[in-house]
Design a protein around this motif. Structure first.
Motif, PDB file in Angstrom:
ATOM      1  N   VAL A 156      77.544  -6.943 -30.632  1.00 46.28           N
ATOM      2  CA  VAL A 156      78.223  -8.270 -30.882  1.00 46.28           C
ATOM      3  C   VAL A 156      77.687  -8.775 -29.726  1.00 46.28           C
ATOM      4  CG1 VAL A 156      79.863  -9.662 -30.249  1.00 46.28           C
ATOM      5  CG2 VAL A 156      80.760  -8.105 -32.025  1.00 46.28           C
ATOM      6  N   ALA A 157      77.359  -8.206 -28.715  1.00 44.67           N
ATOM      7  CA  ALA A 157      76.173  -8.729 -27.503  1.00 44.67           C
ATOM      8  C   ALA A 157      74.867  -8.803 -27.970  1.00 44.67           C
ATOM      9  CB  ALA A 157      76.354  -7.845 -26.429  1.00 44.67           C
ATOM     10  N   LEU A 214      86.657 -10.833 -29.056  1.00 44.62           N
ATOM     11  CA  LEU A 214      85.284 -10.713 -28.001  1.00 44.62           C
ATOM     12  C   LEU A 214      84.718 -12.128 -29.246  1.00 44.62           C
ATOM     13  CD1 LEU A 214      83.262  -7.576 -29.027  1.00 44.62           C
ATOM     14  CD2 LEU A 214      84.297  -8.559 -26.490  1.00 44.62           C
ATOM     15  N   GLU A 215      84.486 -12.886 -28.539  1.00 49.08           N
ATOM     16  CA  GLU A 215      84.469 -14.704 -29.078  1.00 49.08           C
ATOM     17  C   GLU A 215      82.905 -14.595 -28.700  1.00 49.08           C
ATOM     18  OE1 GLU A 215      85.816 -19.120 -29.027  1.00 49.08           O
ATOM     19  OE2 GLU A 215      87.064 -17.445 -28.767  1.00 49.08           O
ATOM     20  N   LEU A 252      73.686 -17.397 -27.925  1.00 49.17           N
ATOM     21  CA  LEU A 252      74.876 -17.487 -27.814  1.00 49.17           C
ATOM     22  C   LEU A 252      75.615 -16.703 -26.876  1.00 49.17           C
ATOM     23  CD1 LEU A 252      76.534 -17.865 -31.981  1.00 49.17           C
ATOM     24  CD2 LEU A 252      76.331 -19.966 -30.569  1.00 49.17           C
ATOM     25  N   THR A 253      77.077 -16.697 -26.044  1.00 44.30           N
ATOM     26  CA  THR A 253      77.099 -15.843 -25.089  1.00 44.30           C
ATOM     27  C   THR A 253      78.435 -14.950 -25.769  1.00 44.30           C
ATOM     28  OG1 THR A 253      78.124 -16.062 -23.659  1.00 44.30           O
ATOM     29  CG2 THR A 253      78.662 -17.691 -24.587  1.00 44.30           C
ATOM     30  N   VAL A 254      78.836 -14.567 -24.880  1.00 42.52           N
ATOM     31  CA  VAL A 254      79.974 -13.965 -25.992  1.00 42.52           C
ATOM     32  C   VAL A 254      81.230 -13.649 -24.939  1.00 42.52           C
ATOM     33  CG1 VAL A 254      81.238 -11.029 -26.576  1.00 42.52           C
ATOM     34  CG2 VAL A 254      79.063 -11.924 -27.152  1.00 42.52           C
ATOM     35  N   GLU A 255      82.573 -14.116 -25.384  1.00 39.81           N
ATOM     36  CA  GLU A 255      83.632 -14.447 -24.361  1.00 39.81           C
ATOM     37  C   GLU A 255      84.668 -13.357 -24.545  1.00 39.81           C
ATOM     38  OE1 GLU A 255      85.592 -16.310 -21.182  1.00 39.81           O
ATOM     39  OE2 GLU A 255      83.956 -17.624 -21.905  1.00 39.81           O
ATOM     40  N   GLU A 315      79.582  -6.830 -41.827  1.00 38.33           N
ATOM     41  CA  GLU A 315      78.811  -5.989 -41.468  1.00 38.33           C
ATOM     42  C   GLU A 315      79.246  -4.918 -40.962  1.00 38.33           C
ATOM     43  OE1 GLU A 315      74.278  -6.485 -41.727  1.00 38.33           O
ATOM     44  OE2 GLU A 315      74.644  -7.853 -43.002  1.00 38.33           O
ATOM     45  N   LEU A 316      78.820  -6.027 -38.927  1.00 38.87           N
ATOM     46  CA  LEU A 316      78.821  -5.050 -38.088  1.00 38.87           C
ATOM     47  C   LEU A 316      80.299  -4.473 -37.730  1.00 38.87           C
ATOM     48  CD1 LEU A 316      77.617  -7.403 -35.218  1.00 38.87           C
ATOM     49  CD2 LEU A 316      76.224  -5.279 -36.131  1.00 38.87           C
ATOM     50  N   THR A 317      81.287  -5.079 -38.784  1.00 39.17           N
ATOM     51  CA  THR A 317      83.140  -4.832 -38.198  1.00 39.17           C
ATOM     52  C   THR A 317      83.240  -4.189 -39.669  1.00 39.17           C
ATOM     53  OG1 THR A 317      84.167  -7.061 -39.243  1.00 39.17           O
ATOM     54  CG2 THR A 317      82.535  -7.241 -37.022  1.00 39.17           C
TER      55      THR A 317
END
Length: 273
Positions: free
Chosen positions: A160-161, A178-179, A169-172, A122-124
């Motif tokens: 995403v953040a 963006l992971e 979770l965390t964003v790398e 949905e976000l992308t």
């Protein structure tokens, strides 16, 4: 290439039996390509690592990839593969997974990834060219295929953040990616624990992206001679600014490792006990 003058490199060459050689995968052992699933290892890597590994305390790949993915991409047609490197250890998912002696150990995937898998499409949806990569214990959003990869990446940072926070979770961030991954582990912690486990007397880490800054920090705080090497690119400059040595991408990494092998092969170099 000729090894530059550096105390950390001198320590590795004079006492290879105490040295741990740490390496990132993407952008370091393989070139960056539009499709991450096609990021095959540089053809010179398996051979030079196979020559290096018997001389040093350990060779370890520390990567955001699952170890089995790195192994699959580490096959060279008609030649050795990463799986043929003696004693190789792969710490995947930033250290959450470990492959060694053909065995994989890993914790269960975090439950928040189910929410991420459901919501990311949905976000992308409005960004043509975005590709979602499911890594089992992490999910990555790539924008390299977009018409404006930098603009798409910036547009996705906030959403995403927010999703990562909701999922626990965390964003790398990385090179056009963006992971979303579990918190509590990074390449620095993984490398530090490995150095302690092996009783390293010196360390080198080679990386190319923002996620490798933590590993550089581990080299800096290890309390043993160390050298930070950047596999250079025009996309990421923060790593080069903290590096002791900058080489020209995977070609330069292979040349550096080959020169290390040649220097260690001299009679003055101490072999592994």
């Amino acid at each position: 290439m000729t090894l530059p003058a550096h105390a950390g490199l001198d320590a590795i060459v004079s006492d290879p039996a105490g040295a741990v050689i740490g390496l990132d995968y993407d952008g370091t052992l393989s070139p960056i390509v539009p499709d991450p699933a096609a990021a095959r290892v540089h053809p010179g890597v398996p051979g030079v690592l196979a020559a290096l590994a018997p001389l040093v305390r350990a060779v370890v790949i520390v990567t955001g990839r699952p170890p089995r993915t790195a192994l699959a991409l580490g096959e060279v047609s008609g030649g050795p593969s990463l799986a043929d490197v003696p004693g190789l250890v792969i710490l995947g998912h930033y250290g959450l997974e470990r492959w060694e002696d053909g065995r994989l150990t890993a914790p269960p995937p975090p439950p928040g990834l189910d929410l991420v898998r459901a919501r990311l499409p949905e976000l992308t949806a409005g960004l043509d060219g975005v590709w979602i990569e499911d890594k089992d214990r992490a999910v990555a959003v790539h924008t390299r295929r977009c018409a404006d990869p930098v603009g798409a990446l910036e547009a996705l940072r906030g959403p995403v953040a927010a999703l990562a926070g909701e999922a626990g979770l965390t964003v790398e961030p990385g090179r056009m990616v963006l992971e979303l991954r579990p918190a509590g582990m990074d390449k620095g912690r993984a490398l530090s624990a490995f150095l302690a486990e092996r009783g390293a007397r010196s360390v080198m880490f080679v990386g190319d992206d923002l996620g490798d800054l933590a590993a550089f920090g581990a080299v800096e705080t290890a309390g043993i001679p160390g050298v930070r090497v950047c596999s250079g690119s025009a996309e990421v400059t923060a790593l080069a600014e903290r590096a002791d040595v900058v080489v020209d991408g995977p070609d330069g990494v292979v040349a550096l490792l080959g020169d290390l092998v040649a220097r260690m092969g001299k009679p003055s170099a101490t072999r592994r006990a």
